[in-house]
Scaffold this motif. Sequence first.
Motif, PDB file in Angstrom:
ATOM      1  N   THR A 348       0.882  -1.169  -0.021  1.00 40.13           N
ATOM      2  CA  THR A 348      -0.027  -0.065   0.043  1.00 40.13           C
ATOM      3  C   THR A 348       0.762   1.125   0.031  1.00 40.13           C
ATOM      4  N   ASP A 349       0.488   2.329  -0.484  1.00 38.68           N
ATOM      5  CA  ASP A 349       1.015   3.662  -0.473  1.00 38.68           C
ATOM      6  C   ASP A 349       0.460   4.438   0.590  1.00 38.68           C
ATOM      7  N   ALA A 350      -0.500   4.126   1.264  1.00 31.71           N
ATOM      8  CA  ALA A 350      -1.209   4.815   2.351  1.00 31.71           C
ATOM      9  C   ALA A 350      -0.147   4.994   3.516  1.00 31.71           C
ATOM     10  N   PRO A 351      -0.218   6.384   4.077  1.00 29.54           N
ATOM     11  CA  PRO A 351       0.926   6.693   5.219  1.00 29.54           C
ATOM     12  C   PRO A 351       0.538   5.760   6.537  1.00 29.54           C
ATOM     13  N   ILE A 352      -0.748   5.327   6.538  1.00 29.89           N
ATOM     14  CA  ILE A 352      -1.231   4.368   7.784  1.00 29.89           C
ATOM     15  C   ILE A 352      -1.397   2.950   7.285  1.00 29.89           C
ATOM     16  N   PRO A 353      -0.761   2.021   7.658  1.00 26.65           N
ATOM     17  CA  PRO A 353      -0.968   0.636   7.066  1.00 26.65           C
ATOM     18  C   PRO A 353      -2.155  -0.229   7.961  1.00 26.65           C
ATOM     19  N   ASP A 354      -3.329   0.527   7.901  1.00 28.37           N
ATOM     20  CA  ASP A 354      -4.355  -0.248   8.750  1.00 28.37           C
ATOM     21  C   ASP A 354      -5.140  -0.722   7.754  1.00 28.37           C
ATOM     22  N   GLU A 355      -6.686  -1.312   8.127  1.00 28.76           N
ATOM     23  CA  GLU A 355      -7.253  -1.979   6.956  1.00 28.76           C
ATOM     24  C   GLU A 355      -8.172  -0.997   6.365  1.00 28.76           C
ATOM     25  N   THR A 356      -8.136   0.116   6.743  1.00 29.15           N
ATOM     26  CA  THR A 356      -8.718   1.369   5.644  1.00 29.15           C
ATOM     27  C   THR A 356      -7.958   1.385   4.570  1.00 29.15           C
ATOM     28  N   ALA A 357      -6.703   1.275   4.572  1.00 30.47           N
ATOM     29  CA  ALA A 357      -5.629   1.518   3.491  1.00 30.47           C
ATOM     30  C   ALA A 357      -6.114   0.571   2.317  1.00 30.47           C
ATOM     31  N   PRO A 358      -5.716   1.073   1.059  1.00 28.75           N
ATOM     32  CA  PRO A 358      -6.053   0.387  -0.253  1.00 28.75           C
ATOM     33  C   PRO A 358      -4.768  -0.735  -0.398  1.00 28.75           C
ATOM     34  N   TRP A 359      -4.927  -1.995   0.034  1.00 27.76           N
ATOM     35  CA  TRP A 359      -4.057  -2.783  -0.220  1.00 27.76           C
ATOM     36  C   TRP A 359      -3.876  -3.508  -1.531  1.00 27.76           C
ATOM     37  N   ARG A 360      -3.173  -3.504  -2.239  1.00 29.21           N
ATOM     38  CA  ARG A 360      -2.997  -4.233  -3.646  1.00 29.21           C
ATOM     39  C   ARG A 360      -1.991  -5.349  -3.541  1.00 29.21           C
ATOM     40  N   PRO A 361      -2.611  -6.964  -3.951  1.00 33.15           N
ATOM     41  CA  PRO A 361      -1.853  -7.935  -4.062  1.00 33.15           C
ATOM     42  C   PRO A 361      -0.720  -7.975  -5.171  1.00 33.15           C
ATOM     43  N   TYR A 362       0.307  -9.077  -4.617  1.00 36.74           N
ATOM     44  CA  TYR A 362       1.224  -9.255  -5.670  1.00 36.74           C
ATOM     45  C   TYR A 362       0.754 -10.614  -6.076  1.00 36.74           C
ATOM     46  N   GLU A 363       0.728 -10.779  -7.603  1.00 36.80           N
ATOM     47  CA  GLU A 363       0.488 -12.258  -8.023  1.00 36.80           C
ATOM     48  C   GLU A 363       1.944 -13.070  -8.577  1.00 36.80           C
ATOM     49  N   PHE A 364       1.865 -13.865  -8.217  1.00 35.94           N
ATOM     50  CA  PHE A 364       3.080 -14.861  -8.609  1.00 35.94           C
ATOM     51  C   PHE A 364       2.810 -15.461 -10.117  1.00 35.94           C
ATOM     52  N   ARG A 365       3.731 -16.155 -10.679  1.00 39.01           N
ATOM     53  CA  ARG A 365       3.477 -16.575 -11.976  1.00 39.01           C
ATOM     54  C   ARG A 365       2.599 -18.102 -11.908  1.00 39.01           C
ATOM     55  N   PRO A 427       2.084  -4.809  -9.205  1.00 34.90           N
ATOM     56  CA  PRO A 427       0.833  -3.766  -8.839  1.00 34.90           C
ATOM     57  C   PRO A 427       1.311  -2.242  -8.496  1.00 34.90           C
ATOM     58  N   PHE A 428       2.590  -2.284  -8.455  1.00 35.29           N
ATOM     59  CA  PHE A 428       2.956  -0.719  -8.261  1.00 35.29           C
ATOM     60  C   PHE A 428       3.932  -0.254  -9.334  1.00 35.29           C
ATOM     61  N   PRO A 429       3.556  -0.147 -10.250  1.00 36.24           N
ATOM     62  CA  PRO A 429       4.636   0.258 -11.633  1.00 36.24           C
ATOM     63  C   PRO A 429       5.092   1.488 -11.583  1.00 36.24           C
ATOM     64  N   GLU A 430       4.570   2.499 -10.987  1.00 35.32           N
ATOM     65  CA  GLU A 430       5.034   3.971 -10.922  1.00 35.32           C
ATOM     66  C   GLU A 430       6.027   4.202  -9.838  1.00 35.32           C
ATOM     67  N   ALA A 431       5.893   3.522  -8.595  1.00 37.59           N
ATOM     68  CA  ALA A 431       6.731   3.458  -7.467  1.00 37.59           C
ATOM     69  C   ALA A 431       6.583   2.325  -6.609  1.00 37.59           C
ATOM     70  N   PRO A 432       7.415   2.001  -5.761  1.00 37.75           N
ATOM     71  CA  PRO A 432       7.391   0.874  -4.920  1.00 37.75           C
ATOM     72  C   PRO A 432       6.198   1.295  -3.628  1.00 37.75           C
ATOM     73  N   PRO A 433       5.642   0.192  -3.136  1.00 39.06           N
ATOM     74  CA  PRO A 433       4.777   0.598  -2.205  1.00 39.06           C
ATOM     75  C   PRO A 433       5.477   1.257  -0.685  1.00 39.06           C
ATOM     76  N   ARG A 434       4.961   1.984   0.115  1.00 35.95           N
ATOM     77  CA  ARG A 434       5.403   2.426   1.220  1.00 35.95           C
ATOM     78  C   ARG A 434       5.403   1.194   2.312  1.00 35.95           C
ATOM     79  N   PHE A 435       4.471   0.283   2.182  1.00 40.33           N
ATOM     80  CA  PHE A 435       4.606  -0.729   3.246  1.00 40.33           C
ATOM     81  C   PHE A 435       4.109  -2.120   2.499  1.00 40.33           C
TER      82      PHE A 435
END
Length: 486
Positions: A348-365, A427-435
């Motif tokens: 997630t890019d959110a400043p606070i990594p709680d359940e309200t943050a938008p979490w995006r999953p990493y998919e393996f091949r 899932p983060f093509p522009e910049a890596p996630p914060r958390f």
Amino acid sequence: MESSAEYWLTRWLLQRGLGAIYLSAFLVAANQFRPLLGERGLLPAPRYLRGLRFRDAPSLFHWMASDRAFAACAWAGVGLSLLAVSGFSESFGTPFSMTVWALLWLLYLSFVNVGQTFYGFGWESLLLESGFLAIFLGAAGTEPPEALIWLYRWVLFRVMFGAGLIKLRGDACWRDLSCLDYHFETQPMPNPLSWHFHHLPSWVHRAGVLFNHLVEVIVPFAYFAPQPFAAGAGVLTILFQGALIVSGNFSWLNHLTLVLAFSTFSDAQLGLLLPLQAPALSPPAPPHLVLVWMVVALVAALSYRPARNLLAKHQLMNTSYEPWHLVNSYGAFGSITRPRYEIVFEGTDAPIPDETAPWRPYEFRGKPGDPRRLPPQFAPYHLRLDWLMWFAAMPSRQFEYPRWLIMLVARLLQGDAATLALLRANPFPEAPPRFLRARYYLYRFTTRAERRQSGCWWRRELVGEFLPPLSLEDRGFREVLRRLGE
């Protein structure tokens, strides 16, 4: 014994098949070795080689442990594999053929002996043992040394009989015939047909276990029988390996075992399907024959421990007894996992990594993630990171955090391009996630009704947290990375 001239087509198939397996193995090294084991890999081979003696782990990389050297050796292996697959390596006499096959074996040995847990699979040793024997098979214009055909049958016997005994001595489900009720769902990496195999009637699963015992425990003794019994055993082995290939992703284990089964046939039998005309054959040169019988003597001497292991009460599975991987013990699936768990990384890019943050999953091949995704087909190509993720998710290893897994988290937080290339998508093509965090799920195949209703191949249930939210800005996580030498 039959005349060695009766095995020209047998040798032709063995060489082409082994060349194809080598090609897959070196393509895996070319694509995956640097992010997994390179200079900034998850388990850097240069670090591993410090203080490691050559005699304990023979490898060319003792003298050239760099990303450039890893890439050069991998692509050299690809080129040599193409020579073997095309038959070009057999067109210029035995010395040239031996050189090509010796280089293939030496290059792959170099990768395996520095590959640590990422190369800790039984089929690595199986390829090296089979590839070593291929050095001495000879060129197209010479009679195949019959003794080597019998050595290949000895390899095949240990693969199949070892796998059969480890099952009978292992999980009780192999004895009560229920293992296939779980296997297709919980195997390391299901393929597009695994869901359908899982939903076959229970009596089919039990018949499958009985067939497994027949082919792995009884049939291997017929490899050494006169024809046509040896060929009949080979046919059953090929059918069995074919069933494993279409029902799951087991790297090149089944493909290589199928290739080894060609050693049970004579040219008269193979010629019914492959009407190739053998050229005029000359007997092997005396130096070649001397080398062959030296190999026979070496294999006989080194076979003592693998043979004793077959008879041991506490049988070892997939074990090499010397660093050259010349004669090994094999086995697979002595135990079957019942529930299937998966680790799912999310960022997630959110400043606070709680359940309200938008979490995006990493998919393996290859490994399961999105429940709607049909399990893909990758074998004989080996997805090394996906396989280790299967091991890491086992309940017996829950909350164990090996170095490679912590470094994987760090590389994802850094947005490392080489590591991300091992995954299906970023899932983060522009910049890596914060958390980044990891969640622990129980996965089950959907029923037929659930599949029709939801379109999903899997249903999953959140069990809990595998890793809490981590950040490169976190002092504690930075300290962990410092202790790991990052």
